[in-house]
Each structure stands twice: as structure tokens, then as C-alpha cells.
Design a protein around this motif. Sequence first.
Motif, PDB file in Angstrom:
ATOM      1  N   LYS A 258      21.341  21.868  -1.756  1.00  0.00           N
ATOM      2  CA  LYS A 258      21.665  20.437  -1.750  1.00  0.00           C
ATOM      3  C   LYS A 258      20.660  19.677  -2.602  1.00  0.00           C
ATOM      4  CE  LYS A 258      24.049  16.906  -0.144  1.00  0.00           C
ATOM      5  NZ  LYS A 258      25.483  16.716  -0.434  1.00  0.00           N
ATOM      6  N   ARG A 259      21.120  18.591  -3.207  1.00  0.00           N
ATOM      7  CA  ARG A 259      20.220  17.721  -3.966  1.00  0.00           C
ATOM      8  C   ARG A 259      19.405  16.878  -2.990  1.00  0.00           C
ATOM      9  NH1 ARG A 259      19.402  16.253  -8.955  1.00  0.00           N
ATOM     10  NH2 ARG A 259      21.205  17.431  -9.697  1.00  0.00           N
ATOM     11  N   VAL A 260      18.108  16.830  -3.212  1.00  0.00           N
ATOM     12  CA  VAL A 260      17.230  16.011  -2.375  1.00  0.00           C
ATOM     13  C   VAL A 260      16.516  14.990  -3.254  1.00  0.00           C
ATOM     14  CG1 VAL A 260      16.873  17.745  -0.585  1.00  0.00           C
ATOM     15  CG2 VAL A 260      15.389  17.743  -2.581  1.00  0.00           C
ATOM     16  N   TYR A 261      16.216  13.856  -2.653  1.00  0.00           N
ATOM     17  CA  TYR A 261      15.550  12.774  -3.371  1.00  0.00           C
ATOM     18  C   TYR A 261      14.195  12.495  -2.723  1.00  0.00           C
ATOM     19  CZ  TYR A 261      20.309  11.999  -5.033  1.00  0.00           C
ATOM     20  OH  TYR A 261      21.553  12.164  -5.579  1.00  0.00           O
ATOM     21  N   SER A 262      13.261  12.101  -3.531  1.00  0.00           N
ATOM     22  CA  SER A 262      11.936  11.738  -3.023  1.00  0.00           C
ATOM     23  C   SER A 262      11.374  10.601  -3.863  1.00  0.00           C
ATOM     24  CB  SER A 262      10.982  12.939  -3.060  1.00  0.00           C
ATOM     25  OG  SER A 262      10.859  13.436  -4.385  1.00  0.00           O
ATOM     26  N   ILE A 263      10.398   9.913  -3.306  1.00  0.00           N
ATOM     27  CA  ILE A 263       9.769   8.781  -4.004  1.00  0.00           C
ATOM     28  C   ILE A 263       8.287   9.073  -4.178  1.00  0.00           C
ATOM     29  CG2 ILE A 263       9.180   6.337  -3.867  1.00  0.00           C
ATOM     30  CD1 ILE A 263      11.755   5.847  -2.403  1.00  0.00           C
ATOM     31  N   ARG A 264       7.839   9.019  -5.414  1.00  0.00           N
ATOM     32  CA  ARG A 264       6.422   9.230  -5.714  1.00  0.00           C
ATOM     33  C   ARG A 264       5.667   7.923  -5.532  1.00  0.00           C
ATOM     34  NH1 ARG A 264       8.866  12.304 -10.069  1.00  0.00           N
ATOM     35  NH2 ARG A 264       8.916  10.383 -11.281  1.00  0.00           N
ATOM     36  N   MET A 265       4.443   8.024  -5.044  1.00  0.00           N
ATOM     37  CA  MET A 265       3.608   6.833  -4.894  1.00  0.00           C
ATOM     38  C   MET A 265       2.969   6.495  -6.236  1.00  0.00           C
ATOM     39  SD  MET A 265       2.859   4.527  -2.785  1.00  0.00           S
ATOM     40  CE  MET A 265       3.568   5.309  -1.335  1.00  0.00           C
ATOM     41  N   ASN A 287       0.576  -7.160  -1.615  1.00  0.00           N
ATOM     42  CA  ASN A 287       0.554  -6.804  -3.032  1.00  0.00           C
ATOM     43  C   ASN A 287       0.981  -5.346  -3.241  1.00  0.00           C
ATOM     44  OD1 ASN A 287      -0.190  -7.325  -5.865  1.00  0.00           O
ATOM     45  ND2 ASN A 287      -1.782  -5.793  -5.465  1.00  0.00           N
ATOM     46  N   MET A 288       0.544  -4.457  -2.327  1.00  0.00           N
ATOM     47  CA  MET A 288       0.941  -3.048  -2.411  1.00  0.00           C
ATOM     48  C   MET A 288       2.447  -2.897  -2.282  1.00  0.00           C
ATOM     49  SD  MET A 288      -2.011  -1.202  -0.085  1.00  0.00           S
ATOM     50  CE  MET A 288      -1.264   0.419  -0.235  1.00  0.00           C
ATOM     51  N   ALA A 289       3.027  -3.577  -1.277  1.00  0.00           N
ATOM     52  CA  ALA A 289       4.464  -3.494  -1.054  1.00  0.00           C
ATOM     53  C   ALA A 289       5.241  -4.071  -2.236  1.00  0.00           C
ATOM     54  CB  ALA A 289       4.838  -4.215   0.236  1.00  0.00           C
ATOM     55  N   GLN A 290       4.733  -5.151  -2.814  1.00  0.00           N
ATOM     56  CA  GLN A 290       5.403  -5.799  -3.940  1.00  0.00           C
ATOM     57  C   GLN A 290       5.409  -4.900  -5.176  1.00  0.00           C
ATOM     58  OE1 GLN A 290       6.891  -8.968  -3.628  1.00  0.00           O
ATOM     59  NE2 GLN A 290       7.862  -8.246  -5.526  1.00  0.00           N
ATOM     60  N   LEU A 291       4.281  -4.185  -5.378  1.00  0.00           N
ATOM     61  CA  LEU A 291       4.172  -3.277  -6.516  1.00  0.00           C
ATOM     62  C   LEU A 291       5.199  -2.154  -6.421  1.00  0.00           C
ATOM     63  CD1 LEU A 291       2.604  -2.412  -9.070  1.00  0.00           C
ATOM     64  CD2 LEU A 291       1.076  -1.111  -7.577  1.00  0.00           C
ATOM     65  N   VAL A 292       5.349  -1.574  -5.217  1.00  0.00           N
ATOM     66  CA  VAL A 292       6.328  -0.511  -5.004  1.00  0.00           C
ATOM     67  C   VAL A 292       7.749  -1.038  -5.179  1.00  0.00           C
ATOM     68  CG1 VAL A 292       7.270   1.125  -3.329  1.00  0.00           C
ATOM     69  CG2 VAL A 292       4.804   0.802  -3.478  1.00  0.00           C
ATOM     70  N   ALA A 293       8.014  -2.239  -4.629  1.00  0.00           N
ATOM     71  CA  ALA A 293       9.352  -2.825  -4.718  1.00  0.00           C
ATOM     72  C   ALA A 293       9.740  -3.100  -6.172  1.00  0.00           C
ATOM     73  CB  ALA A 293       9.413  -4.105  -3.903  1.00  0.00           C
ATOM     74  N   ASN A 294       8.809  -3.618  -6.954  1.00  0.00           N
ATOM     75  CA  ASN A 294       9.091  -3.909  -8.367  1.00  0.00           C
ATOM     76  C   ASN A 294       9.430  -2.646  -9.138  1.00  0.00           C
ATOM     77  OD1 ASN A 294       8.622  -6.614  -7.937  1.00  0.00           O
ATOM     78  ND2 ASN A 294       6.505  -6.566  -8.680  1.00  0.00           N
ATOM     79  N   GLN A 295       8.644  -1.581  -8.911  1.00  0.00           N
ATOM     80  CA  GLN A 295       8.885  -0.322  -9.619  1.00  0.00           C
ATOM     81  C   GLN A 295      10.190   0.322  -9.157  1.00  0.00           C
ATOM     82  OE1 GLN A 295       6.700   0.995 -12.215  1.00  0.00           O
ATOM     83  NE2 GLN A 295       8.752   1.828 -12.461  1.00  0.00           N
ATOM     84  N   TYR A 296      10.479   0.168  -7.893  1.00  0.00           N
ATOM     85  CA  TYR A 296      11.727   0.686  -7.310  1.00  0.00           C
ATOM     86  C   TYR A 296      12.927   0.022  -7.986  1.00  0.00           C
ATOM     87  CZ  TYR A 296      15.043   1.901  -3.542  1.00  0.00           C
ATOM     88  OH  TYR A 296      16.106   2.379  -2.813  1.00  0.00           O
ATOM     89  N   PHE A 297      12.858  -1.299  -8.153  1.00  0.00           N
ATOM     90  CA  PHE A 297      13.941  -2.046  -8.784  1.00  0.00           C
ATOM     91  C   PHE A 297      14.097  -1.642 -10.260  1.00  0.00           C
ATOM     92  CE2 PHE A 297      15.469  -5.953 -10.983  1.00  0.00           C
ATOM     93  CZ  PHE A 297      16.750  -5.955 -10.448  1.00  0.00           C
TER      94      PHE A 297
END
Length: 443
Positions: A258-265, A287-297
Motif C-alpha cells: 500500500k502507498r503510505v504518506y508521511s510528513i517531514r519536519m 511561529n512553529m505551527a505557522q511555518l509548518v502550515a505555510n510549507q504544507y500549503f
Amino acid sequence: LDDRPTLTALMKEEEGYLFVDMKDFTRKTLTVKELAMAEFMKEHFYKPILDAASRLGAGAGLLKDDSGIRLNSLPGDAAIFSGSATNLVNLARDIQKIIKDYREQLQKRLPPTKGEALLEDIHKSFVKKKDDFKKKKAEVEKEVKAGAKGAKAKLALFKEAEQRLDNGYRNEVEEAISREMEAGVFVSYGNKAETMHIPGHEDFCGPVKVAIGEKINEAARGTSRNSMVMAKLEVLMEKERLQKGKADLTYPFEVYIKRVYSIRMPPELDHALGMLMARTKGVDLKNMAQLVANQYFKDLKRLASGEPISSLKLFDSARDIYNRGQALSSEALQAYIKETKDTKFFFKRVVSSKELDPYLQKTFYFPREALEFWFGLEVKGGVEFIEAFARIGDVVFKGFEAREPTVVYEMLNTDGPFFKALKSHHYSDWLEEAREESGKKDR
């Protein structure tokens, strides 16, 4: 001027490799009774596998004779064999029987009536370790109150260790209750590995053989058991059970891809996360959460625009395998068919799961509609011997990203309920159709 050829064609020799991984066997048995299980594993697992291989092989692989099966390595909780595809498939079939016998022997050694005793031993051990932790933790907490340098970081480490102890306790309890034994086998086939024979060194060691080859690595990767892959299967099966109202619905195979997905920090958060793990105050969480959210988007936008997954900063995706059965690559299967076609009749059958008998549809869960099987038939002394292989999917193993995906088949257990159901409801009709088609081709 002599009779030697000026040019000689370079022949690439090919060979099969079998990797059997017993990690879950050792983990799930030795955590309960280490010393007793070590001897038990030797008698009921390691020795039977080596005995089975020796009946097909040519010793430990230090001979020049390349026939049969050879033991390449026995690294503690795994074994690597090489040889012809036919012999390795036969060895995989023997290992299948050995695993079944091992489970039966283990149940006799640790019957359900002794479950409470096992749980009591595990609980006593946990309570003792927990008490020791509390005492040590109390001493560190005193150091924190006294303002000792580095005491806070030390306390954080103690909390992590305590969490690992709690997790370990839950795992041991689960293992003592279920005692489900698993082992994965994978057979690969391709270019022969480069081997070196290193002579013994005085009184230190005897001769050593070292084999290096990508097909050995492929076989090792094929025994992987990615827990995320199995977790996805469990979720899908539970959903199907609720929809069909069948609580006993089961997956018919021992291998799942199966295909699995992961998120790198993001690496720029490493320092901040380190501070957070050490319970350091003043970390800007927003600020940490915002940085992750921006990169995620941004990654989502890249995907939407058609960019490859390899270009993403946060996302990672790959197909992976959970193997607790006997699997082989398409190259190994085709080599096996080629080597045994003089004594066996092979045919391929592609069918939709919706075309299967209602009994199979109600009893088993099929993640995909299209099913592909290879059947082999051999008649000895008027008795039919039937074998079957099912295509599970394709996977790109770690370290093989530059190659085409490996197509994986599972060798079905002839004593298993799925094989028996196929044989009972469909095999005869499929065989007759295959023989008719083969006769037309011959004509």
C-alpha cells in the motif's frame, strides 16, 4: 596466432536469493522467557530451516560447486540462501510448513491456561521497574528544585524513559495474550552476487564468504513489515466488516502492499523542537505551527500544479510492503516457471473479485477488484499437486528508487482457507479453460 577467440561474449550469470526474517519470532517469544525460548527457537525454527535447505543444497557455500542451495549468511534473526529459483521456492514452501509447526509447538509450550501466569510475571517485572524509576525520578526532581545545572534536561530524559517503559509493558501484555507468530520470506532473482572468499585467520576464525549484490538487498527489503501499511489494511477491513455486517471477514493473503504518506519536519525547526523537548521556556509555538502550515500549503499547490512528489519539501510518499508470508518477485516466479515447465503445466488467470463465488466474496476482503493468479499442476503417480501464486502489487524498495518497481507475488498456502476455497469453487473450470486455450495454441 593461436586458436583462442579474439572476442568473447560477456555472460551475466543469474541466480535466486531467499531472505527469511524471523525478527517478530524472537521479539514476541524472547520477551516472555528469554533463556528457554533461545533453545526452543534453535530446535524448532533455525535447525529445521537449515535441515530443509541442506536437503536441497550444497553445504555452506564455501565450495566451488554452485549447484543447489547455499547458505550465504545467518545474521541472528534472519537467514539468506542462494540457488536456483526452483530450489528456493521449494525451500520457501518448507519454511511455510516449519512456521506452522512452530506455532503449534509454541501453543503446546505456552497453552492458553498459562496466560494468567505469564501476565503475572510481566506485571511483577513492570511494577519493580516502575518503582525504581519513581525513586530515581524523585531524586532528580529534588535536584531541579535545588536549581542544579542540567537537572531539567535530565528530568525530561527520565520522563521519556518512563514513557518507553509504559509502552513496553503494553506491548508485552499484548504479546503474552495473542502470541501471534510472524515471519516473512522473499525470493528475488537476477544478476549473481559478487562473492569473496576470505581465508581463515590463524586461530581466530575459519574461512568466510562475503556476497554483495542488489538481489540480496531486494530480497531483504521484501521481508519488510511496515506497520503503517498494516494499519491501513486494518482500517479498510473494519470499514468493510461494518458495511457487510461480517465481523469475521478476513484478508486472504499474507502480504500487503500500500502507498503510505508521511510528513517531514522542516530542518529550520530542529533547534526549536530540541528546545521544546528539553522543556525550555520561550519557544514560539505559534511561529512553529505557522511555518509548518505555510510549507504544507505550498506543497499542496505544487501537487495541484502537477509537480512530482520528489519536489515537495514536507510530503513524502512511497509504496511499501507488509510481508508475513512467502513472497517472490515476478523475475523469480518466471524463472521458477521456466525451470519446471517440463514437469508442470502452468497457466495464468486474471479475474475480477466480483466474478468469484459468493462464498469467497462473503468470506474474504479484496482491496482491489482485479486479481491475477498463476497456477502450477504436476501429476506424480496419478496424484495431482497444485500450487498457486497471487499478484499482490508493485513496490519500489528503499535504495531502488532508480529502478522499475518490483512486481510481487505471494505463494499461496495450500493448507489455507483461501486456496482451498479457490480450488473447490473455481480451479477445475479454470484448468479446463487453460488446457483448451493451450491446445488451440499448439494447433
